[in-house]
Design a protein around this motif. Structure first.
Motif, PDB file in Angstrom:
ATOM      1  N   LYS A  22       0.812  -1.214   0.000  1.00 37.80           N
ATOM      2  CA  LYS A  22       0.000   0.000   0.000  1.00 37.80           C
ATOM      3  C   LYS A  22       0.846   1.265   0.000  1.00 37.80           C
ATOM      4  CE  LYS A  22      -4.168  -2.027   2.018  1.00 37.80           C
ATOM      5  NZ  LYS A  22      -5.143  -1.998   3.127  1.00 37.80           N
ATOM      6  N   ASN A  23       2.098   1.159   0.429  1.00 34.65           N
ATOM      7  CA  ASN A  23       2.960   2.339   0.425  1.00 34.65           C
ATOM      8  C   ASN A  23       3.600   2.595  -0.936  1.00 34.65           C
ATOM      9  OD1 ASN A  23       4.888   0.337   0.257  1.00 34.65           O
ATOM     10  ND2 ASN A  23       6.094   1.058   2.010  1.00 34.65           N
ATOM     11  N   GLY A  24       3.245   1.748  -1.933  1.00 29.22           N
ATOM     12  CA  GLY A  24       3.759   1.928  -3.287  1.00 29.22           C
ATOM     13  C   GLY A  24       4.930   1.046  -3.640  1.00 29.22           C
ATOM     14  N   ARG A  25       5.494   0.352  -2.652  1.00 24.09           N
ATOM     15  CA  ARG A  25       6.627  -0.526  -2.952  1.00 24.09           C
ATOM     16  C   ARG A  25       6.152  -1.748  -3.727  1.00 24.09           C
ATOM     17  NH1 ARG A  25       9.701  -4.638  -0.129  1.00 24.09           N
ATOM     18  NH2 ARG A  25       8.272  -4.529   1.662  1.00 24.09           N
ATOM     19  N   VAL A  26       6.942  -2.173  -4.685  1.00 24.85           N
ATOM     20  CA  VAL A  26       6.602  -3.299  -5.547  1.00 24.85           C
ATOM     21  C   VAL A  26       7.736  -4.310  -5.521  1.00 24.85           C
ATOM     22  CG1 VAL A  26       6.256  -4.010  -7.956  1.00 24.85           C
ATOM     23  CG2 VAL A  26       5.086  -1.984  -7.073  1.00 24.85           C
ATOM     24  N   GLU A  27       7.386  -5.585  -5.424  1.00 19.27           N
ATOM     25  CA  GLU A  27       8.351  -6.663  -5.514  1.00 19.27           C
ATOM     26  C   GLU A  27       7.993  -7.552  -6.694  1.00 19.27           C
ATOM     27  OE1 GLU A  27       9.642  -7.471  -0.882  1.00 19.27           O
ATOM     28  OE2 GLU A  27       7.814  -8.423  -1.629  1.00 19.27           O
ATOM     29  N   ARG A  28       8.940  -7.744  -7.580  1.00 19.96           N
ATOM     30  CA  ARG A  28       8.754  -8.637  -8.724  1.00 19.96           C
ATOM     31  C   ARG A  28       9.719  -9.804  -8.589  1.00 19.96           C
ATOM     32  NH1 ARG A  28       7.860  -3.367 -11.051  1.00 19.96           N
ATOM     33  NH2 ARG A  28       5.717  -3.301 -11.885  1.00 19.96           N
ATOM     34  N   PHE A  29       9.167 -11.008  -8.678  1.00 19.16           N
ATOM     35  CA  PHE A  29       9.960 -12.218  -8.488  1.00 19.16           C
ATOM     36  C   PHE A  29      10.135 -13.003  -9.785  1.00 19.16           C
ATOM     37  CE2 PHE A  29       7.202 -11.575  -4.676  1.00 19.16           C
ATOM     38  CZ  PHE A  29       8.177 -11.004  -3.867  1.00 19.16           C
ATOM     39  N   PHE A  30       9.603 -12.481 -10.874  1.00 15.98           N
ATOM     40  CA  PHE A  30       9.729 -13.119 -12.189  1.00 15.98           C
ATOM     41  C   PHE A  30      10.043 -12.047 -13.212  1.00 15.98           C
ATOM     42  CE2 PHE A  30       7.907 -14.140 -16.328  1.00 15.98           C
ATOM     43  CZ  PHE A  30       8.494 -15.367 -16.591  1.00 15.98           C
ATOM     44  N   GLY A  31      10.921 -12.385 -14.157  1.00 15.93           N
ATOM     45  CA  GLY A  31      11.215 -11.464 -15.245  1.00 15.93           C
ATOM     46  C   GLY A  31      12.281 -10.447 -14.912  1.00 15.93           C
ATOM     47  N   THR A  32      12.929 -10.595 -13.758  1.00 17.63           N
ATOM     48  CA  THR A  32      13.923  -9.612 -13.360  1.00 17.63           C
ATOM     49  C   THR A  32      15.335  -9.983 -13.835  1.00 17.63           C
ATOM     50  OG1 THR A  32      14.192 -10.722 -11.236  1.00 17.63           O
ATOM     51  CG2 THR A  32      12.598  -8.920 -11.338  1.00 17.63           C
ATOM     52  N   ASP A  33      15.527 -11.235 -14.245  1.00 19.33           N
ATOM     53  CA  ASP A  33      16.820 -11.614 -14.802  1.00 19.33           C
ATOM     54  C   ASP A  33      16.952 -11.052 -16.223  1.00 19.33           C
ATOM     55  OD1 ASP A  33      14.721 -13.529 -15.491  1.00 19.33           O
ATOM     56  OD2 ASP A  33      16.286 -14.631 -16.560  1.00 19.33           O
ATOM     57  N   ARG A  34      18.167 -10.896 -16.672  1.00 21.41           N
ATOM     58  CA  ARG A  34      18.376 -10.321 -18.010  1.00 21.41           C
ATOM     59  C   ARG A  34      19.399 -11.162 -18.770  1.00 21.41           C
ATOM     60  NH1 ARG A  34      17.224  -4.868 -19.805  1.00 21.41           N
ATOM     61  NH2 ARG A  34      18.158  -4.529 -21.859  1.00 21.41           N
ATOM     62  N   VAL A  35      18.905 -11.904 -19.744  1.00 24.54           N
ATOM     63  CA  VAL A  35      19.765 -12.699 -20.606  1.00 24.54           C
ATOM     64  C   VAL A  35      20.338 -11.776 -21.674  1.00 24.54           C
ATOM     65  CG1 VAL A  35      19.821 -14.602 -22.265  1.00 24.54           C
ATOM     66  CG2 VAL A  35      18.414 -14.778 -20.204  1.00 24.54           C
ATOM     67  N   PRO A  36      21.638 -11.789 -21.900  1.00 29.32           N
ATOM     68  CA  PRO A  36      22.182 -10.914 -22.946  1.00 29.32           C
ATOM     69  C   PRO A  36      21.710 -11.341 -24.323  1.00 29.32           C
ATOM     70  CG  PRO A  36      23.871 -12.413 -22.127  1.00 29.32           C
ATOM     71  CD  PRO A  36      22.682 -12.580 -21.226  1.00 29.32           C
ATOM     72  N   PRO A  37      21.563 -10.394 -25.251  1.00 33.23           N
ATOM     73  CA  PRO A  37      21.196 -10.770 -26.621  1.00 33.23           C
ATOM     74  C   PRO A  37      22.289 -11.613 -27.252  1.00 33.23           C
ATOM     75  CG  PRO A  37      21.825  -8.460 -26.508  1.00 33.23           C
ATOM     76  CD  PRO A  37      21.751  -8.942 -25.103  1.00 33.23           C
ATOM     77  N   SER A  38      21.914 -12.371 -28.264  1.00 32.37           N
ATOM     78  CA  SER A  38      22.857 -13.297 -28.900  1.00 32.37           C
ATOM     79  C   SER A  38      23.585 -12.627 -30.051  1.00 32.37           C
ATOM     80  CB  SER A  38      22.117 -14.532 -29.422  1.00 32.37           C
ATOM     81  OG  SER A  38      22.990 -15.354 -30.170  1.00 32.37           O
ATOM     82  N   THR A  39      24.903 -12.616 -29.955  1.00 33.16           N
ATOM     83  CA  THR A  39      25.714 -12.074 -31.044  1.00 33.16           C
ATOM     84  C   THR A  39      26.630 -13.135 -31.643  1.00 33.16           C
ATOM     85  OG1 THR A  39      27.374 -11.369 -29.416  1.00 33.16           O
ATOM     86  CG2 THR A  39      25.714  -9.753 -30.051  1.00 33.16           C
ATOM     87  N   ASN A  40      26.359 -14.392 -31.303  1.00 28.62           N
ATOM     88  CA  ASN A  40      27.173 -15.501 -31.801  1.00 28.62           C
ATOM     89  C   ASN A  40      26.839 -15.781 -33.260  1.00 28.62           C
ATOM     90  OD1 ASN A  40      28.482 -17.893 -32.366  1.00 28.62           O
ATOM     91  ND2 ASN A  40      27.726 -18.990 -30.569  1.00 28.62           N
TER      92      ASN A  40
END
Length: 306
Positions: A22-40
């Protein structure tokens, strides 16, 4: 004595993926990882990240087959991730891997959209961001847009939108807007709605919708209930594929959408595909299983049918 401090009081949660206080704080437990794009260069699919709008910071991940025939233009797919409008990302492992598999199978150019999330950016901002991406695509119609992968490889007369869960809802609403506002140089052919999030036939509107869209009118809101949308007959594409799963709690909502569109008077073709024995967005979490592979093949077939 009860405390008046709302700092730890939960406003809404969608476990195990998301919690808001209710104080506006948000917790996200999915989708927070970041896979680098593929340049291979040896990978069958290449990817990179682009900024769509510096003003709003809307971005996307682009995918293309690494080996592209310079004499052949490929269909272009605009994809919207799921996550109850509140979580998820095109950069996380699940969506990066899914789009990589789909691009490899379908031989298309794909744009996976990083639209802004609720509650920081409530609906309709996700819709506005998604429409901005289609307009960005249209800016390449003369072959002089900001992105060479689209200028050189994409056929803008064969554009598709797709998404899963809430992303399928966004894909539908983007196709609806395409039926109202012409995008010069772009032809939207079809929409793929995978396990879509809409109101049910019984009139149930998901709790997540009220949280993501606080100004909604609920069941009478055509964005979540296409059955009350008089414009449905004007949806801006000629083919729609609705994918449902036997054990998905949203199965009946997808079926209701299919039935509603089919009897709306719209002149296009709507198809439905059911996966037996699986639940909601199973293909994201078990992408190598036979049924997930089959689903990707079905999406590719839909995109590539004449």
């Amino acid at each position: 004595m009860a405390s008046n401090n709302n700092a730890a009081e939960i406003a809404y949660e969608f476990l195990p993926y998301f919690r808001a206080y209710k104080n506006g704080r948000v917790e996200r437990f999915f989708g927070t990882d970041r896979v680098p794009p593929s340049t291979n260069p040896n990978s069958p699919v290449s990817s990179k990240d682009v900024i769509i709008s510096p003003e709003s910071a809307v971005s996307a991940r682009l995918f293309k087959p690494t080996a592209v025939d310079p004499n052949r233009r490929l269909p272009l797919l605009v994809y919207f991730h799921g996550g109850a409008y509140c979580f998820g990302s095109p950069f996380c492992a699940e969506y990066h891997n899914h789009l990589t598999s789909l691009v490899a199978e379908a031989n298309v150019i794909a744009i996976s959209v990083d639209y802004r999330l609720s509650p920081e950016y409530p609906i309709p901002i996700a819709y506005e961001d998604s429409w901005a991406v289609l307009k960005w695509v249209a800016s390449h119609c003369n072959g002089q847009g900001p992105e060479n992968w689209i200028n050189e490889n994409a056929d803008l007369q064969r554009v598709f939108v797709a998404g899963d869960s809430a992303g399928a809802n966004i894909a539908h609403n983007t196709a609806m807007k395409a039926g109202e506002e012409e995008l010069v140089g772009v032809k939207l052919i079809g929409a793929c709605l995978v396990h879509p999030d809409f109101a049910s036939k019984e009139g149930h509107v998901p709790k997540s919708w009220f949280f993501a869209c606080p100004d909604t009118s609920g069941l009478s809101d055509p964005r979540i209930n296409p059955a009350v949308d008089s414009r449905l007959v004007k949806i801006g594409c000629r083919r729609v594929l609705v994918c449902i799963a036997e054990k998905d709690g949203l199965k009946e909502r997808g079926l209701f959408y299919y039935e509603t569109l089919k009897k709306s008077g719209w002149g296009g073709v709507v198809q439905i595909l059911e996966t037996q024995g699986e639940g909601h967005v199973f293909h994201l979490f078990n992408p190598s299983c036979e049924k997930a592979v089959d689903l990707v093949k079905s999406l590719a077939s839909f995109i590539n049918q004449e």
